[in-house]
Design a protein around this motif. Structure first.
Motif, PDB file in Angstrom:
ATOM      1  N   ARG A 195       0.842  -1.215   0.000  1.00 53.48           N
ATOM      2  CA  ARG A 195       0.000   0.000   0.000  1.00 53.48           C
ATOM      3  C   ARG A 195       0.867   1.251   0.000  1.00 53.48           C
ATOM      4  NH1 ARG A 195      -1.722   1.748   4.739  1.00 53.48           N
ATOM      5  NH2 ARG A 195      -1.755  -0.379   5.610  1.00 53.48           N
ATOM      6  N   HIS A 196       1.866   1.304   0.871  1.00 46.79           N
ATOM      7  CA  HIS A 196       2.747   2.473   0.945  1.00 46.79           C
ATOM      8  C   HIS A 196       3.562   2.643  -0.328  1.00 46.79           C
ATOM      9  CE1 HIS A 196       2.802   2.757   5.646  1.00 46.79           C
ATOM     10  NE2 HIS A 196       1.617   3.016   5.115  1.00 46.79           N
ATOM     11  N   ALA A 197       3.947   1.546  -0.964  1.00 46.12           N
ATOM     12  CA  ALA A 197       4.715   1.612  -2.211  1.00 46.12           C
ATOM     13  C   ALA A 197       3.824   1.909  -3.412  1.00 46.12           C
ATOM     14  CB  ALA A 197       5.450   0.298  -2.442  1.00 46.12           C
ATOM     15  N   GLN A 198       2.519   1.991  -3.170  1.00 47.22           N
ATOM     16  CA  GLN A 198       1.548   2.246  -4.243  1.00 47.22           C
ATOM     17  C   GLN A 198       1.708   1.239  -5.375  1.00 47.22           C
ATOM     18  OE1 GLN A 198       0.811   6.598  -4.953  1.00 47.22           O
ATOM     19  NE2 GLN A 198       2.481   6.848  -3.475  1.00 47.22           N
ATOM     20  N   ARG A 199       1.873  -0.043  -4.943  1.00 44.78           N
ATOM     21  CA  ARG A 199       1.904  -1.196  -5.844  1.00 44.78           C
ATOM     22  C   ARG A 199       3.183  -1.314  -6.666  1.00 44.78           C
ATOM     23  NH1 ARG A 199      -4.126  -0.145  -8.103  1.00 44.78           N
ATOM     24  NH2 ARG A 199      -3.314   1.962  -8.024  1.00 44.78           N
ATOM     25  N   HIS A 200       4.196  -0.538  -6.310  1.00 49.87           N
ATOM     26  CA  HIS A 200       5.516  -0.678  -6.935  1.00 49.87           C
ATOM     27  C   HIS A 200       6.193  -1.890  -6.302  1.00 49.87           C
ATOM     28  CE1 HIS A 200       9.698  -0.031  -7.922  1.00 49.87           C
ATOM     29  NE2 HIS A 200       9.430   1.066  -8.608  1.00 49.87           N
ATOM     30  N   ILE A 201       6.405  -2.956  -7.079  1.00 47.45           N
ATOM     31  CA  ILE A 201       6.847  -4.228  -6.520  1.00 47.45           C
ATOM     32  C   ILE A 201       8.223  -4.116  -5.861  1.00 47.45           C
ATOM     33  CG2 ILE A 201       7.458  -6.618  -7.083  1.00 47.45           C
ATOM     34  CD1 ILE A 201       5.300  -6.472  -9.293  1.00 47.45           C
ATOM     35  N   LEU A 309       4.943  11.971  -0.324  1.00 51.63           N
ATOM     36  CA  LEU A 309       4.205  13.192   0.028  1.00 51.63           C
ATOM     37  C   LEU A 309       2.977  13.350  -0.866  1.00 51.63           C
ATOM     38  CD1 LEU A 309       7.056  15.788   0.688  1.00 51.63           C
ATOM     39  CD2 LEU A 309       5.815  14.367   2.315  1.00 51.63           C
ATOM     40  N   GLN A 310       3.124  12.985  -2.122  1.00 50.72           N
ATOM     41  CA  GLN A 310       1.986  13.030  -3.038  1.00 50.72           C
ATOM     42  C   GLN A 310       0.865  12.127  -2.539  1.00 50.72           C
ATOM     43  OE1 GLN A 310       2.795  11.631  -7.094  1.00 50.72           O
ATOM     44  NE2 GLN A 310       1.978  13.561  -7.846  1.00 50.72           N
ATOM     45  N   SER A 311       1.237  10.936  -2.045  1.00 48.69           N
ATOM     46  CA  SER A 311       0.216  10.024  -1.512  1.00 48.69           C
ATOM     47  C   SER A 311      -0.460  10.616  -0.287  1.00 48.69           C
ATOM     48  CB  SER A 311       0.854   8.671  -1.170  1.00 48.69           C
ATOM     49  OG  SER A 311       1.577   8.712   0.053  1.00 48.69           O
ATOM     50  N   LEU A 312       0.314  11.353   0.538  1.00 48.22           N
ATOM     51  CA  LEU A 312      -0.232  11.949   1.751  1.00 48.22           C
ATOM     52  C   LEU A 312      -1.312  12.975   1.422  1.00 48.22           C
ATOM     53  CD1 LEU A 312       0.509  11.940   4.894  1.00 48.22           C
ATOM     54  CD2 LEU A 312       1.701  14.081   4.396  1.00 48.22           C
ATOM     55  N   LEU A 352      -0.378  19.736  -4.013  1.00 50.17           N
ATOM     56  CA  LEU A 352      -0.112  18.664  -4.981  1.00 50.17           C
ATOM     57  C   LEU A 352       0.521  19.219  -6.252  1.00 50.17           C
ATOM     58  CD1 LEU A 352      -3.339  16.520  -4.527  1.00 50.17           C
ATOM     59  CD2 LEU A 352      -0.995  15.753  -4.114  1.00 50.17           C
ATOM     60  N   ASP A 353       0.042  20.379  -6.702  1.00 55.04           N
ATOM     61  CA  ASP A 353       0.656  21.002  -7.877  1.00 55.04           C
ATOM     62  C   ASP A 353       2.123  21.328  -7.609  1.00 55.04           C
ATOM     63  OD1 ASP A 353      -1.646  20.858  -9.373  1.00 55.04           O
ATOM     64  OD2 ASP A 353      -2.268  22.924  -8.968  1.00 55.04           O
ATOM     65  N   HIS A 354       2.399  21.828  -6.396  1.00 52.66           N
ATOM     66  CA  HIS A 354       3.779  22.221  -6.083  1.00 52.66           C
ATOM     67  C   HIS A 354       4.677  20.992  -5.930  1.00 52.66           C
ATOM     68  CE1 HIS A 354       6.420  25.455  -3.940  1.00 52.66           C
ATOM     69  NE2 HIS A 354       7.079  24.792  -4.868  1.00 52.66           N
ATOM     70  N   ILE A 355       4.132  19.880  -5.500  1.00 56.46           N
ATOM     71  CA  ILE A 355       4.926  18.646  -5.462  1.00 56.46           C
ATOM     72  C   ILE A 355       5.385  18.280  -6.876  1.00 56.46           C
ATOM     73  CG2 ILE A 355       4.817  16.154  -5.051  1.00 56.46           C
ATOM     74  CD1 ILE A 355       3.007  16.767  -2.648  1.00 56.46           C
ATOM     75  N   ALA A 356       4.478  18.390  -7.840  1.00 61.68           N
ATOM     76  CA  ALA A 356       4.846  18.105  -9.233  1.00 61.68           C
ATOM     77  C   ALA A 356       5.903  19.087  -9.725  1.00 61.68           C
ATOM     78  CB  ALA A 356       3.604  18.166 -10.116  1.00 61.68           C
ATOM     79  N   GLU A 357       5.774  20.359  -9.352  1.00 60.84           N
ATOM     80  CA  GLU A 357       6.760  21.359  -9.750  1.00 60.84           C
ATOM     81  C   GLU A 357       8.118  21.084  -9.102  1.00 60.84           C
ATOM     82  OE1 GLU A 357       4.914  24.939  -8.489  1.00 60.84           O
ATOM     83  OE2 GLU A 357       3.412  24.940 -10.083  1.00 60.84           O
ATOM     84  N   THR A 358       8.093  20.642  -7.859  1.00 56.88           N
ATOM     85  CA  THR A 358       9.347  20.328  -7.166  1.00 56.88           C
ATOM     86  C   THR A 358      10.055  19.161  -7.839  1.00 56.88           C
ATOM     87  OG1 THR A 358       8.381  21.090  -5.086  1.00 56.88           O
ATOM     88  CG2 THR A 358      10.354  19.711  -4.932  1.00 56.88           C
ATOM     89  N   ARG A 359       9.292  18.169  -8.263  1.00 60.65           N
ATOM     90  CA  ARG A 359       9.882  17.022  -8.974  1.00 60.65           C
ATOM     91  C   ARG A 359      10.579  17.508 -10.249  1.00 60.65           C
ATOM     92  NH1 ARG A 359       5.959  13.361  -8.430  1.00 60.65           N
ATOM     93  NH2 ARG A 359       7.151  11.929  -7.130  1.00 60.65           N
ATOM     94  N   GLU A 360       9.935  18.387 -10.995  1.00 63.54           N
ATOM     95  CA  GLU A 360      10.536  18.921 -12.222  1.00 63.54           C
ATOM     96  C   GLU A 360      11.774  19.747 -11.898  1.00 63.54           C
ATOM     97  OE1 GLU A 360       7.511  21.090 -14.215  1.00 63.54           O
ATOM     98  OE2 GLU A 360       6.249  19.325 -14.613  1.00 63.54           O
ATOM     99  N   ALA A 361      11.712  20.533 -10.811  1.00 62.17           N
ATOM    100  CA  ALA A 361      12.853  21.377 -10.435  1.00 62.17           C
ATOM    101  C   ALA A 361      14.079  20.533 -10.086  1.00 62.17           C
ATOM    102  CB  ALA A 361      12.467  22.270  -9.254  1.00 62.17           C
ATOM    103  N   LEU A 362      13.861  19.429  -9.373  1.00 60.65           N
ATOM    104  CA  LEU A 362      14.979  18.563  -9.014  1.00 60.65           C
ATOM    105  C   LEU A 362      15.608  17.930 -10.252  1.00 60.65           C
ATOM    106  CD1 LEU A 362      13.541  16.864  -5.800  1.00 60.65           C
ATOM    107  CD2 LEU A 362      15.382  18.569  -5.927  1.00 60.65           C
TER     108      LEU A 362
END
Length: 391
Positions: A195-201, A309-312, A352-362
């Motif tokens: 669940r925490h991994a959002q189904r990433h095996i 954080l996105q899941s949160l 949530l929008d800023h999380i996506a922007e932070t991912r792009e910034a990194l």
């Protein structure tokens, strides 16, 4: 509990993708149905790379009974397999050129020469054009297999020259059953990890078997929920970056030392002996590769934090819209309910929008601490500095 099928060559490491396996098994058995290039897409953890390797083994082997060849391909040692998986931020153009050059060689031992590129989404446009030339006029017995999260991650000109195979995302219960069967962990731990991994095996397996990773994730999310002011922003952002840095070092340091020792042994230099000038350039090249890998490892670690954080905040939005049947972070649900009641939904969506922007910034090499501090300011204030600048 969902049963887990016994492994079978070459498809034993592919799980939960029966339709994709059937399609590729049929293509490997019928030259008339085989395309010269494939693109396997699916979310992280869906099994793109294991499926690509299994398909390569089926293509190169002489038939279902040729297990020796299949094992060679799956181990990455068969001469008719060329595989590229970058551990840097991007696939370098030199690597793509080397792959393209090898693709023009005929198979030496198997039925086909197979070119596997696991991180095709990490090509720049210039590098993509090198691959495009190889795809336009491929030799008759060469097959390309590209992997990427989505076909939108590649240039349209490349998408038009490949056959796309989209993988399905498994259910939490299916991933939990697989992890429990593979590792022997308690069913409750496996369910929480899935669940925490959002189904990433792969990530679910790490969470299930590494208590420190589970604790670190929990502390990060609770830390972000506790942020109330600028002093908290600086402290929590620093802790997150330090934890990701320590995690990246733990994953790379031991491997770096082993690679260095192996290189020195190969050229006959004893431990502690002086490094001759002729070998220094090889060590420098190795160290450069290791630095790129360390940078990628840190970015991947920070990206995992952003995914958490996105899941949160996704959970908070779900609660704000009275949809609580699919909460990821059940252990924090009371804190999330309190935040959902106190915040308007628009504020959560801004985060949530800023999380996506932070991912792009990194990905653009922005300093990690500053990027996370900016994100946490949005959590505290409910407005994004980036949005204000655009306005």
């Amino acid at each position: 509990m969902t049963s887990v099928a016994a492994p079978s060559l070459p498809w034993g490491e592919v799980w939960g993708q029966d339709a994709a396996v059937d399609a590729l098994r049929a293509a490997a058995a019928d030259p008339g149905a085989l395309a010269h290039a494939y693109l396997i897409t699916g979310p992280p953890g869906s099994g793109r790379a294991p499926l690509a390797r299994a398909f390569a083994a089926a293509l190169i082997a002489e038939g279902p009974g040729d297990e020796h060849t299949m094992r060679q391909v799956l181990a990455g040692t068969h001469p008719d397999l060329a595989a590229l998986r970058t551990e840097g931020s991007i696939i370098r153009i030199e690597e793509a050129r080397a792959m393209a050059a090898r693709s023009y060689l005929g198979p030496s031992a198997g039925r086909y020469r197979v070119m596997v590129m696991e991180d095709a989404d990490r090509m720049t446009e210039r590098t993509s054009n090198v691959l495009l030339k190889a795809l336009e006029e491929p030799p008759e017995r060469t097959v390309w297999i590209l992997c990427a999260p989505s076909d939108a991650d590649l240039l349209p000109t490349i998408r038009s020259r490949v056959r796309v195979l989209r993988l399905r995302e498994p259910e939490v219960g299916q991933v939990a059953a697989l992890i429990a069967a593979r590792t022997g962990v308690d069913a409750a731990v496996a369910e929480q990890a899935a669940r925490h991994a959002q189904r990433h095996i792969g990530m679910a397996q790490r969470l299930a078997t590494d208590e420190a990773s589970r604790i670190r994730r929990d502390e990060t999310l609770r830390g972000v929920l506790s942020v109330r002011g600028i002093a908290d922003v600086v402290e929590v952002a620093g802790r997150i970056v330090q934890a990701a840095t320590d995690d990246a070092k733990a994953l790379t340091t031991e491997r770096d030392e082993a690679e260095r020792a192996s290189l020195l042994r190969t050229v006959g230099i004893a431990d502690g002996a002086r490094i001759p000038p002729a070998v220094r350039s090889q060590l420098t090249a190795l160290e450069d590769d290791q630095k790129r890998r360390a940078t990628r490892s840190l970015r991947d670690g920070l990206d995992r934090v952003l995914t958490d954080l996105q899941s949160l905040f996704r959970d908070i939005v779900m609660l704000q819209f009275r949809e609580d049947a699919d909460i990821i972070n059940l252990e924090l649900v009371e804190d999330l309910r309190e935040r959902a009641a106190r915040w308007p939904a628009a504020r959560t969506l801004t985060v949530l929008d800023h999380i996506a922007e932070t991912r792009e910034a990194l990905e653009q090499n922005v300093q990690p601490t500053l990027a996370l501090e900016s994100l946490l300011v949005t959590v505290v204030s409910g407005s994004s500095p980036n949005s204000e600048r655009r306005a």
